[in-house]
Design a protein around this motif. Sequence first.
Motif, short mmCIF file in Angstrom:
data_model
loop_
_atom_site.label_atom_id
_atom_site.label_comp_id
_atom_site.label_asym_id
_atom_site.label_seq_id
_atom_site.Cartn_x
_atom_site.Cartn_y
_atom_site.Cartn_z
N PHE A 218 0.80 -1.06 0.47
CA PHE A 218 0.31 0.13 0.04
C PHE A 218 0.96 1.35 -0.02
O PHE A 218 0.11 2.19 -0.57
CB PHE A 218 -1.08 0.81 0.85
N ALA A 219 2.22 1.24 0.59
CA ALA A 219 2.86 2.43 0.41
C ALA A 219 4.18 1.80 -0.35
O ALA A 219 4.76 0.20 0.09
CB ALA A 219 2.90 3.35 1.44
N ARG A 220 4.93 2.42 -1.16
CA ARG A 220 6.01 1.75 -1.78
C ARG A 220 7.19 2.65 -2.69
O ARG A 220 6.51 3.97 -3.22
CB ARG A 220 5.32 0.88 -3.31
N ASP A 221 8.30 3.14 -3.14
CA ASP A 221 9.29 3.92 -3.57
C ASP A 221 10.30 2.65 -4.40
O ASP A 221 10.02 1.40 -4.37
CB ASP A 221 10.00 4.17 -2.47
N GLY A 222 11.29 3.87 -5.29
CA GLY A 222 12.04 3.09 -5.86
C GLY A 222 11.69 1.99 -6.75
O GLY A 222 12.18 0.70 -6.98
N GLY A 223 10.56 2.18 -7.84
CA GLY A 223 10.45 1.03 -8.82
C GLY A 223 9.07 0.00 -7.72
O GLY A 223 8.84 -0.82 -8.95
N TYR A 287 21.30 -23.38 -4.35
CA TYR A 287 20.94 -22.64 -5.90
C TYR A 287 19.79 -21.62 -6.06
O TYR A 287 18.81 -21.91 -4.85
CB TYR A 287 20.41 -23.68 -6.78
N ASP A 288 20.10 -20.40 -6.49
CA ASP A 288 19.63 -19.22 -6.45
C ASP A 288 19.24 -18.77 -8.06
O ASP A 288 20.55 -18.87 -8.87
CB ASP A 288 20.07 -18.41 -5.69
N ALA A 289 17.75 -18.46 -8.79
CA ALA A 289 18.96 -18.13 -10.38
C ALA A 289 17.44 -17.26 -10.34
O ALA A 289 15.86 -17.69 -9.95
CB ALA A 289 18.65 -18.91 -10.87
N GLY A 290 17.54 -15.93 -10.75
CA GLY A 290 16.59 -15.20 -11.57
C GLY A 290 16.99 -13.41 -10.62
O GLY A 290 18.58 -13.40 -10.79
N LYS A 291 16.51 -12.32 -10.63
CA LYS A 291 16.91 -11.66 -10.20
C LYS A 291 18.02 -11.39 -8.87
O LYS A 291 17.50 -12.19 -7.91
CB LYS A 291 15.18 -10.21 -10.10
N SER A 292 18.35 -10.05 -9.01
CA SER A 292 19.16 -9.92 -7.94
C SER A 292 18.19 -10.31 -6.38
O SER A 292 17.06 -9.39 -6.60
CB SER A 292 20.30 -8.94 -7.65
N PRO A 293 18.64 -10.78 -5.30
CA PRO A 293 17.54 -10.92 -3.61
C PRO A 293 18.14 -9.71 -3.41
O PRO A 293 17.40 -8.57 -2.33
CB PRO A 293 18.24 -12.29 -3.44
N TYR A 294 19.16 -8.72 -3.56
CA TYR A 294 19.27 -7.17 -3.02
C TYR A 294 18.17 -6.43 -3.99
O TYR A 294 18.95 -5.93 -5.51
CB TYR A 294 21.20 -7.19 -3.25
N ASP A 295 17.98 -5.13 -4.03
CA ASP A 295 17.30 -4.49 -3.99
C ASP A 295 17.78 -3.44 -4.83
O ASP A 295 16.98 -3.30 -5.86
CB ASP A 295 15.25 -4.47 -3.58
N GLY A 299 16.88 -5.57 -10.62
CA GLY A 299 16.49 -6.12 -12.14
C GLY A 299 17.34 -6.49 -12.48
O GLY A 299 17.52 -7.11 -14.05
N GLU A 300 18.97 -6.32 -12.45
CA GLU A 300 19.77 -7.91 -12.50
C GLU A 300 19.91 -8.58 -12.11
O GLU A 300 19.39 -9.57 -10.93
CB GLU A 300 21.15 -6.99 -11.79
#
Length: 313
Positions: A218-223, A287-295, A299-300
């Motif tokens: 309900f509140a968000r920032d940074g994309g 094992y992780d794959a996809g978008k970086s877990p660090y926001d 998008g990387e």
Amino acid sequence: MFARLARRLPSIALCAAAVCCAAAFGGRAEADETCTHGGAGGIHQQPGVNCPYCAADDDVWRWRVLPPSLLFKPYIAGVKAARMAGVLNRVDGGRMGETTLDGSLGARIGIIRLGQDGPDADGWQFDIEAAAFPRLNHDEEMDLDATDFRAGLPLSYRSGPTAISFGYDHISTHVGDEFFERNPDFERVNYSRDALLLGVRQDLSLELTVYGEAAYAFARDGGSDPWVFQFGAEYFDEISPASGGPVAAANVQLREEFELGGRFTTVVGWQFREPETGRLLRFAAQYDAGKSPYDELFGEDETAIGLGVFYDF
């Protein structure tokens, strides 16, 4: 004198036997009336009928402040689950080094419960959770590249094999000073979310659990966009409390800002469960794959494989 003592030996032996039998039967009767339920509070010496722990074992609901167990456990392979953990990763992609130490410094703990006692009890429980998720760059003398923060106020309910959690959830992210120095052209992302979160866990058997979760910001920032979803499955086959057993888990996170793309995580290893509180100690590969877990790296894409130690409260 010795002759008289010899003649009295049968009588003395008979009296001694009677005393021993009385003590044994009396002690046995007293033991039968004594509560020996250990529980989280230790051994209780009052009669079992007056012991709140034994009452809880008899399906009696009661109020309890600071319950030692959770009715809704963190997801084993969950993204940003509040726990104590450290994972040494080999990372492909991203801008934070090829070898990293990713940590989780936090916990989810119970504040008050209305319900039964024990880690698999039915009832209502209000929890608080918070954690910091630092990433240390091994290739750059363990520089702190980024830290994400999470805090929440969840209310959980459990009935048999079903557990539900609903509450407030906050996530924000920060980048390290040393990372800025190495990447002077980097544009900081002020990513944050304040969301309402609903999660459901369902035990399909003693060993297998599935879950799903939806969060609306309900509140968000940074994309950040409003919706984030998670779902997954967990398997734990406990051989015994002393030896633990194999564990495997998988999690998928889908985020609206990536057009319902996100991140896949899987964990395989060996786990120990403390029987009275349900706390978990796990040694596992991840094992992780996809978008970086660090926001901050919004998008990387990145892929990571590592070994870690995990402790769930």
